[in-house]
Structure formats: C-alpha cells, structure tokens
Scaffold this motif. Structure first.
Motif, PDB file in Angstrom:
ATOM      1  N   GLN A   1       0.833  -1.213   0.000  1.00  0.00           N
ATOM      2  CA  GLN A   1       0.000   0.000   0.000  1.00  0.00           C
ATOM      3  C   GLN A   1       0.866   1.261   0.000  1.00  0.00           C
ATOM      4  OE1 GLN A   1      -3.466   0.281   0.203  1.00  0.00           O
ATOM      5  NE2 GLN A   1      -3.847  -1.918   0.050  1.00  0.00           N
ATOM      6  N   ILE A   2       1.956   1.243   0.754  1.00  0.00           N
ATOM      7  CA  ILE A   2       2.861   2.404   0.742  1.00  0.00           C
ATOM      8  C   ILE A   2       3.435   2.575  -0.664  1.00  0.00           C
ATOM      9  CG2 ILE A   2       5.112   3.250   1.533  1.00  0.00           C
ATOM     10  CD1 ILE A   2       4.477   2.197   4.290  1.00  0.00           C
TER      11      ILE A   2
ATOM     12  N   ARG B   1       0.752   4.003  -2.930  1.00  0.00           N
ATOM     13  CA  ARG B   1       0.355   5.380  -2.621  1.00  0.00           C
ATOM     14  C   ARG B   1       1.447   6.398  -2.954  1.00  0.00           C
ATOM     15  NH1 ARG B   1      -2.102   7.752   2.966  1.00  0.00           N
ATOM     16  NH2 ARG B   1      -1.606   9.912   2.499  1.00  0.00           N
ATOM     17  N   PHE B   2       2.714   6.047  -2.710  1.00  0.00           N
ATOM     18  CA  PHE B   2       3.787   7.018  -2.921  1.00  0.00           C
ATOM     19  C   PHE B   2       4.551   6.776  -4.223  1.00  0.00           C
ATOM     20  CE2 PHE B   2       2.947   6.924   1.629  1.00  0.00           C
ATOM     21  CZ  PHE B   2       2.835   8.279   1.919  1.00  0.00           C
TER      22      PHE B   2
ATOM     23  N   VAL C   1      -2.353   0.573   7.837  1.00  0.00           N
ATOM     24  CA  VAL C   1      -1.809   1.228   6.636  1.00  0.00           C
ATOM     25  C   VAL C   1      -1.782   2.736   6.846  1.00  0.00           C
ATOM     26  CG1 VAL C   1      -2.285   1.742   4.196  1.00  0.00           C
ATOM     27  CG2 VAL C   1      -2.431  -0.627   5.021  1.00  0.00           C
ATOM     28  N   ASP C   2      -2.850   3.289   7.427  1.00  0.00           N
ATOM     29  CA  ASP C   2      -2.890   4.740   7.676  1.00  0.00           C
ATOM     30  C   ASP C   2      -1.755   5.164   8.608  1.00  0.00           C
ATOM     31  OD1 ASP C   2      -5.046   5.023   6.059  1.00  0.00           O
ATOM     32  OD2 ASP C   2      -6.526   5.262   7.661  1.00  0.00           O
TER      33      ASP C   2
ATOM     34  N   CYS D   1       1.491   5.070   6.622  1.00  0.00           N
ATOM     35  CA  CYS D   1       1.581   6.169   5.647  1.00  0.00           C
ATOM     36  C   CYS D   1       1.860   7.487   6.359  1.00  0.00           C
ATOM     37  CB  CYS D   1       0.290   6.274   4.824  1.00  0.00           C
ATOM     38  SG  CYS D   1       0.143   4.958   3.600  1.00  0.00           S
TER      39      CYS D   1
ATOM     40  N   VAL E   1       5.500   7.851   6.828  1.00  0.00           N
ATOM     41  CA  VAL E   1       6.201   8.218   5.590  1.00  0.00           C
ATOM     42  C   VAL E   1       6.019   9.711   5.329  1.00  0.00           C
ATOM     43  CG1 VAL E   1       6.362   7.828   3.092  1.00  0.00           C
ATOM     44  CG2 VAL E   1       5.929   5.894   4.640  1.00  0.00           C
TER      45      VAL E   1
END
Ligand code: C5P
Length: 196
Positions: free
Chosen positions: A21-22, A25-26, A185-186, A189, A192
């Motif tokens: 997921q990271i 997303r990034f 996950v939140d 993130c 990060v």
C-alpha cells in the motif's frame, strides 16, 4: 529522489500489505525480501548448496509459484540463518533500496542491517496468536499446527546469531494485533509523510 522505507517484523504481522500500500500510494518500488530467502530455500530443496543458490539468484527466481507455502517459509528461515547466504544477498537488496524514485523493502533485518540509513523505519508486529489466526485464514489446515509453525519460525528468526529479527533502535513500532489493516496502513503512511 532516493528515499527508503524499511519495514521489518515477524511473519503475518501485516508488513506485506502495508508495504504494497505504501508503494502504491507514494509510487515507490517494492521488494518483499522474504521471497529472496524463500527462493534460495526452494533451490536448496532441489539439491543446490545454500551458498550456490544465494550467489546465483536471479530476479526471475522470485516469481516461482511455489514460494508462498508454509514449507517454503520454514525452508527460507533455515537458509536465512546461514551467514554466507545472507552476505551474498546484501548488495542486491541495497541496490534496490537506493534506486531513483524511492523504495520500500520488507523483511527481518532491513532497518538493522541492510538499510541502517533508511529515511523511515517501521517495525510491524502482532501477537503470535493473532498472526497464526491470519495465516490460518489464508492457508487453512490444522490451526494448532499453524500456531506451532509461527512460533517455531519466530524463535529461529529472533535467536539466530546473524541479523536476528529485532526492531532498529530508531524504528517506529506498529502493533497490529487489535488494528484493522486499513488503520495499520494509515499509521504507516503517516510515518512516511512525516519524513517526506
Ligand atoms: O517474510 P517471509 O515469511 O516471506 O520470510 C521467510 C523467511 O525468510 C523468514 O522466516 C526469515 O527467516 C527469512 N527472512 C530473513 N530476512 C529477511 C526476510 C526474510 O531472514 N529480510
């Protein structure tokens, strides 16, 4: 841009999902380093020496379909205790970590040994019972045997002499035992974002 996210933790704590997921997303590349040890273990099961299997590893080896089983995980944790195997795999992982565009690597020793200078270090964990239950939902079979295998692998990974599983001094720990995967996950993130 070079930016490395190091994610370590025991089996089935949620680090695979969090890493993917990271990465999505990034826009970072992702390396599941457990697959490297699983691929070496599979080649050893076919008769190669552990050193030759590690030195001759090519990226296509990580795409074999038989690497996800419990047996492959046990074989991986046995070869992962051999210092010459670990040493042969360091450069491949470090090159991946410093590629342009950012990278997330998940494993057992990313924050401690492979990428001690990573911009973000997370240690993702959960109780053995919770992790065994999650694994059992995926693979089925005898639940008490799945728990025994999780504990056996934890024990081997945490107590080996070379690169034992443990949080880096500067890692942020996320205990997912009582978290939904979305919440975990939140939280990851957010770490990060704090360092970007
Ligand atoms: O994460 P996964 O369950 O696929 O890892 C399989 C095994 O590979 C682990 O139990 C561990 O022994 C080994 N491993 C390791 N170092 C890493 C990643 C995995 O020793 N960075």
């Amino acid at each position: 841009m070079k930016f490395t996210v190091a994610i370590d933790g025991p089996a089935a704590a949620g680090k695979g999902t969090i890493s993917r997921q990271i990465a999505a997303r990034f826009g970072f590349a992702h390396l599941d380093t457990g697959l490297i040890y699983r691929a070496v273990g599979a080649k050893v099961a076919e008769g190669m020496t552990p050193e030759a299997a590690a030195e001759g590893l090519v990226p296509e080896d990580l795409e074999r379909g038989d690497l996800r089983s419990l047996e492959a995980g046990q074989a991986a944790s046995k070869v992962a205790a051999i210092p010459a195997v670990r040493a042969a795999l360091v450069e491949f992982q470090r090159r991946f970590a410093r590629q342009d565009g950012g990278a997330v690597l998940d494993g057992r020793d990313i924050g401690t040994v492979i990428c001690p200078g990573a911009e973000v270090k997370l240690f993702v964990t959960a109780s053995p019972e919770v992790r065994a239950h999650r694994r059992w939902l995926e693979v089925g079979g005898d639940a008490s045997q799945v728990l025994a295998e999780v504990k056996e692998r934890d024990d081997r990974d945490m107590n080996r002499a070379d690169a034992p599983l443990r949080p880096a001094a500067d890692a942020v720990t996320i205990d997912t035992s009582e978290m939904t995967i979305d919440a975990a996950v939140d939280a990851a993130c957010a770490e990060v974002l704090r360092h970007q």
